[in-house]
Write a protein that holds these residues in place. Structure first.
Motif, short mmCIF file in Angstrom:
data_model
loop_
_atom_site.label_atom_id
_atom_site.label_comp_id
_atom_site.label_asym_id
_atom_site.label_seq_id
_atom_site.Cartn_x
_atom_site.Cartn_y
_atom_site.Cartn_z
N GLN A 250 -13.37 57.35 19.58
CA GLN A 250 -13.57 56.30 18.97
C GLN A 250 -13.39 56.73 17.33
O GLN A 250 -12.37 56.14 16.69
CB GLN A 250 -14.26 55.33 19.15
CG GLN A 250 -14.54 54.50 20.53
CD GLN A 250 -15.96 53.78 20.46
OE1 GLN A 250 -16.93 54.04 20.04
NE2 GLN A 250 -15.91 52.87 21.44
N ILE A 251 -14.17 57.75 17.18
CA ILE A 251 -14.20 58.31 15.71
C ILE A 251 -12.75 58.86 15.67
O ILE A 251 -12.29 58.71 14.49
CB ILE A 251 -15.24 59.29 15.51
CG1 ILE A 251 -16.54 58.76 15.78
CG2 ILE A 251 -15.08 60.20 14.26
CD1 ILE A 251 -17.75 59.61 15.60
N LEU A 252 -12.18 59.59 16.33
CA LEU A 252 -10.78 60.17 16.28
C LEU A 252 -9.88 59.28 16.14
O LEU A 252 -8.96 59.31 15.17
CB LEU A 252 -10.68 61.12 17.47
CG LEU A 252 -9.08 61.70 17.15
CD1 LEU A 252 -9.24 62.85 16.07
CD2 LEU A 252 -9.27 62.93 18.75
N GLY A 253 -9.74 58.12 16.84
CA GLY A 253 -8.92 56.84 16.57
C GLY A 253 -9.00 56.41 15.17
O GLY A 253 -8.15 55.92 14.73
N ALA A 254 -10.36 56.26 14.76
CA ALA A 254 -10.36 55.56 13.51
C ALA A 254 -9.84 56.32 12.46
O ALA A 254 -9.48 55.73 11.41
CB ALA A 254 -11.91 55.20 13.28
N VAL A 255 -10.20 57.58 12.31
CA VAL A 255 -9.77 58.63 11.57
C VAL A 255 -8.11 58.58 11.25
O VAL A 255 -7.26 58.41 10.53
CB VAL A 255 -10.28 60.02 11.78
CG1 VAL A 255 -9.42 61.00 10.71
CG2 VAL A 255 -11.64 60.15 11.38
N LEU A 256 -7.34 58.58 12.59
CA LEU A 256 -6.11 58.81 12.74
C LEU A 256 -5.45 57.38 12.14
O LEU A 256 -4.52 57.38 11.54
CB LEU A 256 -5.71 58.79 14.50
CG LEU A 256 -4.26 58.99 14.50
CD1 LEU A 256 -3.54 59.98 13.80
CD2 LEU A 256 -4.06 59.00 15.97
#
Length: 69
Positions: free
Chosen positions: A5-11
């Protein structure tokens, strides 16, 4: 799962900021070859000059949505 989820938000933030920068640059700079003609601008301004007042002519029509300064 939380890491994904964090990686998706950063992307998503990187993608949105990249699109915002691209949009700003494309709308900020005029297109090449589209430049006003100095002769036409001069001719227009000379036609708006009122020698008696030593000023340029103001707008002769008022629109309801115009704001008075």
């Amino acid at each position: 799962m939380k890491r994904r989820q964090i990686l998706g938000a950063v992307l998503a933030m990187v993608l949105i900021s990249g699109l915002a920068v691209q949009w700003k640059e494309s709308h900020q700079n005029p297109k090449p070859g589209v430049r006003p003609s100095p002769l036409k601008l001069r001719s227009f301004l000379e036609s708006q000059y009122v020698p008696e007042a030593n000023l340029l002519r103001a707008a002769v029509k008022a629109h309801p949505d115009n704001k008075t300064i």
